[in-house]
Scaffold this active site. Structure first.
Site, short mmCIF file in Angstrom:
data_model
loop_
_atom_site.label_atom_id
_atom_site.label_comp_id
_atom_site.label_asym_id
_atom_site.label_seq_id
_atom_site.Cartn_x
_atom_site.Cartn_y
_atom_site.Cartn_z
N ARG A 165 80.09 19.65 4.44
CA ARG A 165 81.47 19.26 4.70
C ARG A 165 82.34 19.43 3.45
O ARG A 165 81.86 19.28 2.35
CB ARG A 165 81.53 17.78 5.14
N ARG A 187 73.28 16.34 2.53
CA ARG A 187 73.58 16.27 3.96
C ARG A 187 74.27 17.55 4.43
O ARG A 187 75.09 18.11 3.72
CB ARG A 187 74.51 15.07 4.19
N ARG A 216 87.85 0.39 8.83
CA ARG A 216 87.58 0.78 7.45
C ARG A 216 88.43 -0.01 6.46
O ARG A 216 88.26 0.15 5.26
CB ARG A 216 87.98 2.25 7.26
N LYS A 244 75.08 5.17 9.25
CA LYS A 244 75.74 4.59 10.44
C LYS A 244 75.64 5.53 11.64
O LYS A 244 75.33 5.11 12.74
CB LYS A 244 77.23 4.32 10.16
N ARG A 286 85.08 8.90 -2.26
CA ARG A 286 84.82 8.18 -1.00
C ARG A 286 84.10 6.87 -1.27
O ARG A 286 84.37 5.85 -0.63
CB ARG A 286 84.01 9.05 -0.03
P1 ADP Z 1 81.58 8.95 6.01
O1 ADP Z 1 81.27 7.65 6.68
O2 ADP Z 1 80.38 9.79 5.81
O3 ADP Z 1 82.47 8.84 4.82
P2 ADP Z 1 83.29 9.71 8.23
O4 ADP Z 1 82.85 10.86 9.04
O5 ADP Z 1 83.17 8.36 8.81
O6 ADP Z 1 82.47 9.85 6.90
O7 ADP Z 1 84.79 9.90 7.75
C1 ADP Z 1 85.25 11.07 7.11
C2 ADP Z 1 86.70 10.89 6.69
O8 ADP Z 1 87.52 10.65 7.83
C3 ADP Z 1 86.97 9.72 5.77
O9 ADP Z 1 86.73 10.04 4.42
C4 ADP Z 1 88.44 9.44 6.06
O10 ADP Z 1 89.29 10.36 5.42
C5 ADP Z 1 88.54 9.69 7.55
N1 ADP Z 1 88.30 8.47 8.35
C6 ADP Z 1 87.29 8.26 9.23
N2 ADP Z 1 87.37 7.04 9.80
C7 ADP Z 1 88.47 6.44 9.26
C8 ADP Z 1 89.08 5.17 9.43
N3 ADP Z 1 88.58 4.24 10.26
N4 ADP Z 1 90.19 4.90 8.68
C9 ADP Z 1 90.71 5.81 7.85
N5 ADP Z 1 90.19 7.02 7.64
C10 ADP Z 1 89.07 7.35 8.33
#
Ligand code: ADP
Length: 215
Positions: A162, A127, A88, A13, A173
């Site tokens: 990370r 990554r 999400r 994404k 996740r």
């Molecule tokens: P990825 O898509 O690689 O899992 P992100 O960078 O989008 O990683 O998100 C990392 C973390 O941030 C998630 O695992 C969650 O804890 C939090 N997070 C990000 N966006 C949201 C969201 N829209 N709602 C709830 N938690 C979020």
């Protein structure tokens, strides 16, 4: 472009969003980047979000909606935006729908990026991310390493794995994605906004999105 990018962690994404911003000046809004920036800066938001993120759990919907309500009203969003990692959950999608009505914004599309699970797992384990919260450039030790090992090409900061990219947090996740986020595919299908693209290469995903939007 006013798009939502859906897809599992590691579906690409962020990479797709960055490529799309180059087309027409739309901005990428990544809730993950915003949250990691807040954790690094030690703000109240960061303190609240940190433990959830480390475990690979979602941050509470109310916190996320507070961030997004402000972010979508910033001036740079007027040219368009690519929502990366938001919404999400179904409650976030419902709250976003109301927020967009309030702000008079119409979405073009919700793009579901589909990538096979083995590709996703491999990508997440390899990554690496720039630790500078203003940069957060993404690398991959196998497919797109930085020129100098451990150093970001763009800003010279250290490149790190990370905290939530350990094997345990990754599988958590992915389970959270299946449980909480995958239902959004049905939600946006009902809204008449869904477009699914299959692609292990971000370039073909971008090509398909451009085609769909007539760009
Ligand atoms: P990825 O898509 O690689 O899992 P992100 O960078 O989008 O990683 O998100 C990392 C973390 O941030 C998630 O695992 C969650 O804890 C939090 N997070 C990000 N966006 C949201 C969201 N829209 N709602 C709830 N938690 C979020």
């Amino acid at each position: 472009m006013k798009l939502i990018l859906l897809g599992a962690p590691g579906a690409g994404k962020g990479t797709v969003a960055k490529l799309l911003t180059e087309l027409d000046g739309s901005v990428q809004i990544s809730t993950g980047d915003i949250l990691r920036g807040a954790v690094q800066a030690g703000t109240e938001l960061g303190k609240e979000a940190e433990a959830y993120m480390k475990r690979g759990d979602l941050v509470p919907d109310a916190l996320i909606m507070g961030i997004m309500e402000n972010r979508l009203q910033e001036a740079d969003c007027q040219k368009g935006f690519l929502l990366d990692g938001f919404p999400r959950t179904i409650p976030q999608a419902e709250a976003l729908k109301e927020l967009l009505v309030k702000l008079g914004i119409t979405l073009d599309m919700a793009v579901n990026i589909e990538v096979p699970r083995d590709v996703i797992l491999d990508r997440l384990c390899t990554r690496r991310t720039c630790e500078n919260s203003d940069c957060q450039a993404i690398y991959n030790v196998k497919s797109s390493p930085s020129k100098q090992e451990g150093i970001c090409d763009k800003c010279g900061s250290a490149i790190i794995q990370r905290d939530d990219e350990t094997e345990e947090a990754i599988s958590h996740r992915l389970a959270t994605y299946n449980d909480k986020t995958a239902p959004l595919i049905g939600f946006y299908e009902k809204e008449g906004l869904l477009k699914t693209v299959t692609g292990t290469s971000s370039d073909t995903v971008v090509r398909d999105i451009k085609q769909e939007l007539g760009l």
